[in-house]
Write a protein that holds these residues in place. Structure first.
Motif, PDB file in Angstrom:
ATOM      1  N   VAL A 207      45.611 -39.992 107.492  1.00  0.00           N
ATOM      2  CA  VAL A 207      44.842 -40.260 108.195  1.00  0.00           C
ATOM      3  C   VAL A 207      45.240 -42.144 108.974  1.00  0.00           C
ATOM      4  O   VAL A 207      45.125 -42.758 110.020  1.00  0.00           O
ATOM      5  CB  VAL A 207      44.038 -41.509 106.888  1.00  0.00           C
ATOM      6  CG1 VAL A 207      43.175 -43.070 107.249  1.00  0.00           C
ATOM      7  CG2 VAL A 207      42.887 -40.485 106.826  1.00  0.00           C
ATOM      8  N   ALA A 208      46.725 -42.384 108.273  1.00  0.00           N
ATOM      9  CA  ALA A 208      47.454 -43.768 108.768  1.00  0.00           C
ATOM     10  C   ALA A 208      47.897 -43.088 110.379  1.00  0.00           C
ATOM     11  O   ALA A 208      47.909 -44.057 111.088  1.00  0.00           O
ATOM     12  CB  ALA A 208      48.466 -43.939 107.845  1.00  0.00           C
ATOM     13  N   LEU A 209      47.920 -41.802 109.638  1.00  0.00           N
ATOM     14  CA  LEU A 209      49.429 -41.865 111.222  1.00  0.00           C
ATOM     15  C   LEU A 209      47.790 -41.165 112.294  1.00  0.00           C
ATOM     16  O   LEU A 209      47.783 -41.873 114.027  1.00  0.00           O
ATOM     17  CB  LEU A 209      49.702 -40.420 111.289  1.00  0.00           C
ATOM     18  CG  LEU A 209      51.111 -39.959 110.645  1.00  0.00           C
ATOM     19  CD1 LEU A 209      51.357 -38.426 110.721  1.00  0.00           C
ATOM     20  CD2 LEU A 209      51.617 -40.793 111.727  1.00  0.00           C
ATOM     21  N   LEU A 210      46.520 -40.816 112.265  1.00  0.00           N
ATOM     22  CA  LEU A 210      45.649 -40.768 113.164  1.00  0.00           C
ATOM     23  C   LEU A 210      44.490 -42.004 113.559  1.00  0.00           C
ATOM     24  O   LEU A 210      44.650 -42.264 114.700  1.00  0.00           O
ATOM     25  CB  LEU A 210      44.154 -40.151 112.808  1.00  0.00           C
ATOM     26  CG  LEU A 210      44.681 -38.165 112.331  1.00  0.00           C
ATOM     27  CD1 LEU A 210      43.600 -38.114 111.093  1.00  0.00           C
ATOM     28  CD2 LEU A 210      45.029 -37.813 113.715  1.00  0.00           C
ATOM     29  N   PHE A 211      45.189 -43.098 112.577  1.00  0.00           N
ATOM     30  CA  PHE A 211      44.572 -44.401 112.947  1.00  0.00           C
ATOM     31  C   PHE A 211      45.154 -45.354 113.514  1.00  0.00           C
ATOM     32  O   PHE A 211      46.034 -46.300 113.287  1.00  0.00           O
ATOM     33  CB  PHE A 211      43.215 -45.222 112.591  1.00  0.00           C
ATOM     34  CG  PHE A 211      42.232 -43.686 112.220  1.00  0.00           C
ATOM     35  CD1 PHE A 211      41.420 -43.906 113.053  1.00  0.00           C
ATOM     36  CD2 PHE A 211      41.641 -42.911 110.792  1.00  0.00           C
ATOM     37  CE1 PHE A 211      40.553 -42.939 112.989  1.00  0.00           C
ATOM     38  CE2 PHE A 211      40.819 -42.444 111.404  1.00  0.00           C
ATOM     39  CZ  PHE A 211      40.369 -42.052 111.558  1.00  0.00           C
TER      40      PHE A 211
END
Length: 105
Positions: free
Chosen positions: A101-105
């Motif tokens: 999630v951190a990589l996507l956003f």
């Protein structure tokens, strides 16, 4: 443990009559009949939830009185182990998802 295993494998459940043992505290005198009609008297530390016992037809002296408390302990241990393993195996998945999630956003 060996007695429980043998009785679980080839044991027979029969109706019985329990009496408190007047000579020892916390023990019961158990009266039951074998499959061939012979009456047996032995002792047990537990009185089951029903008036039934399990015995080995080859050696009827050791008996096991089925108890709800024993089943509750097994169920509680299984629930605890399942819960512990569920937490252990889900932690990497949660960490992976938070990183994703951190990589996507």
């Amino acid at each position: 443990m060996d007695t429980r295993w043998v009785i679980w494998r080839r044991g027979v459940t029969v109706g019985t009559r329990f009496e408190e043992d007047p000579y020892s505290e916390g023990r019961y005198v158990v009266h039951f009949r074998l499959l061939d009609g012979q009456e047996v008297t032995t002792s047990s530390t537990l009185r089951g939830c029903r008036d039934e016992i399990e015995y080995d037809p080859q050696d009827p002296s050791p008996v096991i009185a089925p108890s709800r408390v024993a089943w509750l302990g097994v169920a509680l241990a299984a629930f605890f182990l399942t819960g512990v393993w569920g937490v252990v195996f889900s932690i990497p998945a949660v960490l992976w998802l938070t990183k994703l999630v951190a990589l996507l956003f």
